[in-house]
Write an enzyme that holds these catalytic residues in place. Sequence first.
Site, short mmCIF file in Angstrom:
data_model
loop_
_atom_site.label_atom_id
_atom_site.label_comp_id
_atom_site.label_asym_id
_atom_site.label_seq_id
_atom_site.Cartn_x
_atom_site.Cartn_y
_atom_site.Cartn_z
N GLY A 62 3.01 1.71 -2.41
CA GLY A 62 2.26 2.67 -1.59
C GLY A 62 3.02 2.96 -0.31
O GLY A 62 4.14 3.44 -0.35
N LYS A 63 2.40 2.68 0.83
CA LYS A 63 2.96 2.98 2.15
C LYS A 63 3.19 4.48 2.29
O LYS A 63 4.29 4.93 2.66
CB LYS A 63 4.28 2.22 2.38
N HIS A 64 2.18 5.23 1.92
CA HIS A 64 2.24 6.67 2.13
C HIS A 64 0.83 7.25 2.05
O HIS A 64 -0.13 6.53 1.69
CB HIS A 64 3.17 7.33 1.10
N ALA A 65 0.72 8.52 2.40
CA ALA A 65 -0.51 9.27 2.19
C ALA A 65 -0.10 10.58 1.52
O ALA A 65 1.09 10.86 1.34
CB ALA A 65 -1.21 9.53 3.52
N HIS A 110 -2.23 4.33 2.24
CA HIS A 110 -2.59 3.19 1.40
C HIS A 110 -1.36 2.33 1.10
O HIS A 110 -0.24 2.84 0.96
CB HIS A 110 -3.26 3.63 0.11
#
Length: 148
Positions: A62-65, A110
């Site tokens: 993840g580590k993105h939107a 997230h």
Amino acid sequence: MDPHDIHVQDIHVARSGYVELTKINDGHDGNLCVLEQHRDVPFEVKRIYYINNLENCVSIRGKHAHHELEQVIFCINGSFVLKLDDGETQQEILMYRDHVGVVLGRLLWHEMHSFSTGCVLLIAASDYYDESDYIRSYDDFLQCARDH
Ligand code: TYD
């Protein structure tokens, strides 16, 4: 009361929520879980992808939107921790029920971590893969969430 019960762990972040699928328990013959677009997830499902073969201690995903994409994420085997951030509120949710997913709405940062052995994630998405819809910088995400 089971401290891991989903009803104990309310979702506080914006643009999220639980999705509970129909689960048919066939006893010794296993379980069957069903996801139907519009009925179980609040969008047309254009893409499904799954993630496996995680190295439990070190993997982070993840580590993105996303600007527009809506998704629902499931843990269909094992467990992991889902970290959600709407730009104001953050929370972590223990994902461990194969039939209970969490909505990843647009502009929801997230991250997924602490994967158990054999953990498998399944994600239903509202659109085809499009890298230009990703927000991979946390600062850019905060700016977009503020402007929202
Ligand atoms: P990414 O969405 O960043 O994975 P995660 O959120 O699980 O950490 O995607 C990882 C890589 O896979 C990235 O290079 C884009 C590619 N990818 C596709 O080509 N198609 C897809 O449908 C997805 C979800 C990812």
